[in-house]
Design a protein around this motif. Sequence first.
Motif, PDB file in Angstrom:
ATOM      1  N   LEU A   1      -8.497 -25.648 -15.320  1.00 32.77           N
ATOM      2  CA  LEU A   1      -9.627 -26.197 -14.569  1.00 32.77           C
ATOM      3  C   LEU A   1     -10.794 -25.231 -14.712  1.00 32.77           C
ATOM      4  O   LEU A   1     -10.657 -24.032 -14.437  1.00 32.77           O
ATOM      5  CB  LEU A   1      -9.257 -26.360 -13.089  1.00 32.77           C
ATOM      6  N   ILE A   2     -11.946 -25.729 -15.149  1.00 34.96           N
ATOM      7  CA  ILE A   2     -13.147 -24.903 -15.336  1.00 34.96           C
ATOM      8  C   ILE A   2     -14.069 -25.070 -14.125  1.00 34.96           C
ATOM      9  O   ILE A   2     -14.428 -26.193 -13.769  1.00 34.96           O
ATOM     10  CB  ILE A   2     -13.896 -25.316 -16.616  1.00 34.96           C
ATOM     11  N   VAL A   3     -14.444 -23.951 -13.520  1.00 40.09           N
ATOM     12  CA  VAL A   3     -15.289 -23.995 -12.324  1.00 40.09           C
ATOM     13  C   VAL A   3     -16.543 -23.152 -12.547  1.00 40.09           C
ATOM     14  O   VAL A   3     -16.478 -21.926 -12.665  1.00 40.09           O
ATOM     15  CB  VAL A   3     -14.533 -23.471 -11.085  1.00 40.09           C
ATOM     16  N   ASP A   4     -17.694 -23.818 -12.622  1.00 39.56           N
ATOM     17  CA  ASP A   4     -18.973 -23.127 -12.808  1.00 39.56           C
ATOM     18  C   ASP A   4     -20.086 -24.089 -12.422  1.00 39.56           C
ATOM     19  O   ASP A   4     -19.981 -25.283 -12.707  1.00 39.56           O
ATOM     20  CB  ASP A   4     -19.141 -22.666 -14.261  1.00 39.56           C
TER      21      ASP A   4
ATOM     22  N   PRO B   1     -23.700 -26.688 -15.962  1.00 38.09           N
ATOM     23  CA  PRO B   1     -23.089 -27.633 -16.905  1.00 38.09           C
ATOM     24  C   PRO B   1     -22.961 -27.076 -18.319  1.00 38.09           C
ATOM     25  O   PRO B   1     -21.962 -27.335 -19.004  1.00 38.09           O
ATOM     26  CB  PRO B   1     -24.032 -28.832 -16.867  1.00 38.09           C
TER      27      PRO B   1
ATOM     28  N   ARG C   1     -19.907 -24.884 -18.526  1.00 33.75           N
ATOM     29  CA  ARG C   1     -18.681 -25.690 -18.514  1.00 33.75           C
ATOM     30  C   ARG C   1     -18.465 -26.364 -19.868  1.00 33.75           C
ATOM     31  O   ARG C   1     -17.354 -26.385 -20.398  1.00 33.75           O
ATOM     32  CB  ARG C   1     -18.734 -26.739 -17.405  1.00 33.75           C
ATOM     33  N   ASN C   2     -19.551 -26.925 -20.430  1.00 32.94           N
ATOM     34  CA  ASN C   2     -19.438 -27.585 -21.728  1.00 32.94           C
ATOM     35  C   ASN C   2     -19.019 -26.604 -22.824  1.00 32.94           C
ATOM     36  O   ASN C   2     -18.203 -26.928 -23.694  1.00 32.94           O
ATOM     37  CB  ASN C   2     -20.765 -28.243 -22.105  1.00 32.94           C
TER      38      ASN C   2
ATOM     39  N   ARG D   1     -15.328 -25.762 -22.385  1.00 30.48           N
ATOM     40  CA  ARG D   1     -14.493 -26.895 -22.796  1.00 30.48           C
ATOM     41  C   ARG D   1     -14.421 -26.964 -24.332  1.00 30.48           C
ATOM     42  O   ARG D   1     -13.340 -27.181 -24.905  1.00 30.48           O
ATOM     43  CB  ARG D   1     -15.046 -28.202 -22.234  1.00 30.48           C
TER      44      ARG D   1
ATOM     45  N   VAL E   1      -8.054 -28.833 -21.060  1.00 29.87           N
ATOM     46  CA  VAL E   1      -8.924 -28.783 -19.878  1.00 29.87           C
ATOM     47  C   VAL E   1      -8.692 -30.063 -19.084  1.00 29.87           C
ATOM     48  O   VAL E   1      -9.018 -31.158 -19.550  1.00 29.87           O
ATOM     49  CB  VAL E   1     -10.404 -28.651 -20.282  1.00 29.87           C
TER      50      VAL E   1
ATOM     51  N   GLU F   1     -13.187 -30.278 -14.351  1.00 27.83           N
ATOM     52  CA  GLU F   1     -14.284 -29.339 -14.120  1.00 27.83           C
ATOM     53  C   GLU F   1     -14.717 -29.429 -12.666  1.00 27.83           C
ATOM     54  O   GLU F   1     -14.504 -30.447 -12.000  1.00 27.83           O
ATOM     55  CB  GLU F   1     -15.475 -29.669 -15.025  1.00 27.83           C
TER      56      GLU F   1
ATOM     57  N   ALA G   1     -18.090 -27.886  -9.959  1.00 26.01           N
ATOM     58  CA  ALA G   1     -19.391 -27.225  -9.933  1.00 26.01           C
ATOM     59  C   ALA G   1     -19.547 -26.284  -8.743  1.00 26.01           C
ATOM     60  O   ALA G   1     -20.571 -25.621  -8.614  1.00 26.01           O
ATOM     61  CB  ALA G   1     -20.507 -28.269  -9.910  1.00 26.01           C
TER      62      ALA G   1
ATOM     63  N   ALA H   1     -13.596 -27.105  -6.520  1.00 26.12           N
ATOM     64  CA  ALA H   1     -12.522 -26.353  -7.170  1.00 26.12           C
ATOM     65  C   ALA H   1     -11.217 -26.481  -6.397  1.00 26.12           C
ATOM     66  O   ALA H   1     -10.164 -26.773  -6.969  1.00 26.12           O
ATOM     67  CB  ALA H   1     -12.914 -24.883  -7.303  1.00 26.12           C
TER      68      ALA H   1
END
Length: 218
Positions: free
Chosen positions: A7-10, A13, A16-17, A20, A31, A34, A36, A41
Amino acid sequence: MDEIRVLIVDDQPLVRNGLRATFDGAPDIVVVGEAANGVEAVRGVRSLKPDLVLMDIHMPRMDGLEATREICAPGSGIDAKVIILTMFDQDEHLFEALRIGATGFILKDAPARTLVEAVQEVAAGGALLSASVTRRLVREFARRPTLSTVRTVELPELTDRELDVFKLLVRGHSNDEMAELLTLGASTVKSHVKHLYQKLGVRDRVQVVIYAYENGLV
């Protein structure tokens, strides 16, 4: 290797892109979602059940530190590990994040291969700290008064062999190195490390080291 769910948390965008896209080329990493901010999260971890969370610290609503605290809290029922993403290895929240359960730190501008290897290392049970972060951690503890060496009486719930593993782990030895030094099989050492985590109430090697220093055991 089994598939590693991330899981990407930022809050950005583009970040995150980019992350990924980095993992799209790794066959063992997928992944699963996501987020934000920290609220998303925590919600995402509970619903998507990732193996690992790449967590930014500075975000709106709930920051990454508070989200990490919720995810790593004892009794949370969450097994996901957290790697903190940061632009600077001088982040003032570094030590607090480690104490509440983060498995390590990695810089956002690290090479793609480094990011992939970091996820693989942590998913396999390791802990991750950049070289500069490790040096800061050592310096932080070195400034404290000299403490006594480990004594069996201070860890009454550990077996003699678990105590041997504890001492070597705190000194920074890998599982393979401990197996060689103790003349044990790799699987046996891994089992001892797992039992050590359970008895001390910690999640990984970083927290074992922090536990040892904060309790005057080394």
